[in-house]
Scaffold this active site. Structure first.
Site, PDB file in Angstrom:
ATOM      1  N   ASN A 307      43.143 -23.844  20.639  1.00 20.36           N
ATOM      2  CA  ASN A 307      44.222 -23.051  19.701  1.00 20.36           C
ATOM      3  C   ASN A 307      43.749 -23.193  18.096  1.00 20.36           C
ATOM      4  O   ASN A 307      44.327 -23.662  17.534  1.00 20.36           O
ATOM      5  CB  ASN A 307      45.685 -23.832  19.824  1.00 20.36           C
ATOM      6  CG  ASN A 307      46.854 -22.889  19.402  1.00 20.36           C
ATOM      7  OD1 ASN A 307      46.375 -21.859  19.081  1.00 20.36           O
ATOM      8  ND2 ASN A 307      47.716 -23.603  19.585  1.00 20.36           N
ATOM      9  N   HIS A 338      55.567 -29.977  17.475  1.00 14.77           N
ATOM     10  CA  HIS A 338      55.754 -29.763  18.800  1.00 14.77           C
ATOM     11  C   HIS A 338      57.220 -30.132  19.518  1.00 14.77           C
ATOM     12  O   HIS A 338      57.698 -29.712  20.463  1.00 14.77           O
ATOM     13  CB  HIS A 338      54.678 -30.294  19.650  1.00 14.77           C
ATOM     14  CG  HIS A 338      53.423 -29.436  19.621  1.00 14.77           C
ATOM     15  ND1 HIS A 338      52.548 -29.628  18.773  1.00 14.77           N
ATOM     16  CD2 HIS A 338      53.137 -28.627  20.423  1.00 14.77           C
ATOM     17  CE1 HIS A 338      51.541 -28.753  18.916  1.00 14.77           C
ATOM     18  NE2 HIS A 338      51.811 -28.088  19.945  1.00 14.77           N
TER      19      HIS A 338
END
Length: 435
Positions: A307, A338
């Site tokens: 990512n 997250h």
């Protein structure tokens, strides 16, 4: 826990696919020069609003409100104060939304709404754009609207000055996924007049389509393999290693497929490679570098390539800001961003230790392994160990309960990160000799 559950990735892909015609239409109208600059901003903003309503329903307000508030802060605060207040508000809002998910999952013991999960995913991406833009303003890379918006002018002039920022925060090609697009690139693309030739665009999109089809076919095969075998609840000794490897492979294929689709959507709208790169700005980097991710024998390199736009954003936002233990701070913030689920806290802190150990192990190995046969053997063993540790971390991060996390930690799979922790402890004492 069902390890084959891939959360909200598939629904997001469906909505991203539905946005393709509008992305191509935007690109076509820009090539035909049928749009004024303000019309382009409005088209991207209206598309973002429509996509948010279609994908999130009433939960879209959880994204629209912070985007509007961030625009107000950008337009009214002094440039040196924008980042501090924008960061504080955005992360506070996102944390409250994640706490709502915790309340549903852990207290009420209910399955969260799919639309709410999509909203949280979009909110995390909005946090990236808000903080990236606020940092650009603080560093002088972007001229803040606050310098001119306080002047006496009509409401329409104020709205025109705020429109580029609001459109950037909600433009539909990046609303649900995709690499982080800087405001400079976004603005240059919207205001620019030179675009990728249609033939090259068709080839780029066709190639990405073939990649997605290939990955989806591999997923079908791998899903059958995982479904036919035992799970972590009933695996036996070394069989658990096989279960972990193939399950993590299924997760990785899903992410690769989604990242390529997101990248294709940005490419279709004209925000891909070759557009809007200003002097000193890093070029467009897609999130999925599959070859490097699957062949590297270094956890640190895998971390930088996994990512990629998010890794680069975390490096700029946290790691480069100084302070003690920047690596640990970066992974701790990533766990916060997250959502701070138990598996995420454990997984990201474990990841930080593995990266630190990786630096020491490979530094030590480069000093003492000289012959090429030993180097080849070392690379093969390091590759296998790296992939197994990444698989372990991935399953830990995806764990949604303490019982699922305990199943993973209590299996033979914990041997692999424990080996790196032991080496970190032993080599850390000798760090000064080969630093």
């Amino acid at each position: 826990m069902d390890w084959l559950q891939l959360f909200f990735l598939h629904p997001v892909s469906l909505y991203q696919g539905a946005a393709f015609p509008f992305a191509l239409l935007f690109n076509y109208l820009c090539i035909m020069d049928s749009f004024s600059t303000h019309a382009r901003y409005l088209f991207l903003l209206a598309g973002g609003g429509a996509l948010a309503l279609a994908a999130m329903g009433s939960f879209a307000l959880l994204v629209l409100i912070p985007a509007l508030w961030a625009t107000v802060l950008i337009c009214w605060l002094h440039p040196r104060d924008v980042h501090r207040w924008a960061f504080f508000f955005q992360m506070s809002w996102q944390t409250l939304c994640h706490l709502g998910l915790h309340y549903t999952e852990y207290y009420l013991q209910e399955r969260p709404s799919m639309r709410f999960c999509i909203t949280l995913s979009s909110l995390m991406l909005l946090t990236q754009r808000v903080t990236s833009l606020s940092l650009d303003i603080c560093e002088g890379k972007v001229k803040a609207a606050s310098r001119g918006i306080r002047e006496r002018s009509s409401l329409s002039e104020h709205l025109c000055k705020a429109l580029p920022y609001f459109s950037y925060l909600l433009f539909f090609p990046a609303l649900l996924g995709g690499p982080l697009c800087s405001f400079q690139r976004f603005q240059a693309r919207v205001q620019g007049s030179s675009y990728l030739c249609p033939r090259r665009l068709v080839w780029a999109l066709s190639w990405r389509g073939l990649q997605i089809v290939g990955l989806e076919c591999l997923k079908v095969v791998l899903r059958k393999v995982v479904s036919a075998g035992a799970g972590l609840t009933d695996c036996w000794q070394l069989q658990c290693v096989r279960v972990m490897w193939f399950t993590a492979g299924l997760f990785k294929l899903t992410y690769y497929s989604c990242w390529i689709l997101d990248d294709a959507l940005l490419q279709a709208a004209g925000f891909g490679p070759g557009f809007g790169q200003s002097p000193g700005e890093e070029g467009y980097i897609p999130d999925a570098d599959i070859w490097t991710l699957e062949t590297t024998h270094r956890i640190s390199l895998f971390t930088r390539k996994w990512n990629q736009s998010t890794a680069r954003w975390l490096r700029r936002l946290v790691f480069q800001q100084g302070g003690a233990w920047p690596l640990l701070q970066t992974f701790a913030f990533s766990a916060w961003w997250h959502g701070l689920h138990p598996g995420q806290v454990f997984g990201f802190l474990c990841w930080a230790l593995m990266v630190e150990a990786d630096y020491l192990i490979h530094t030590f190995a480069s000093m003492f392994i000289r012959s090429w046969p030993m180097q080849l053997l070392y690379r093969m063993l390091a590759w296998a160990h790296t992939q197994l540790i990444i698989a372990y971390i991935m399953l830990a991060v995806q764990a949604r309960s303490l019982s699922s996390l305990w199943l993973l930690c209590n299996s033979y799979n914990s041997v692999f990160p424990v080996v790196y922790c032991i080496l970190l402890f032993l080599l850390g004492k000798r760090k000064h000799t080969f630093n």
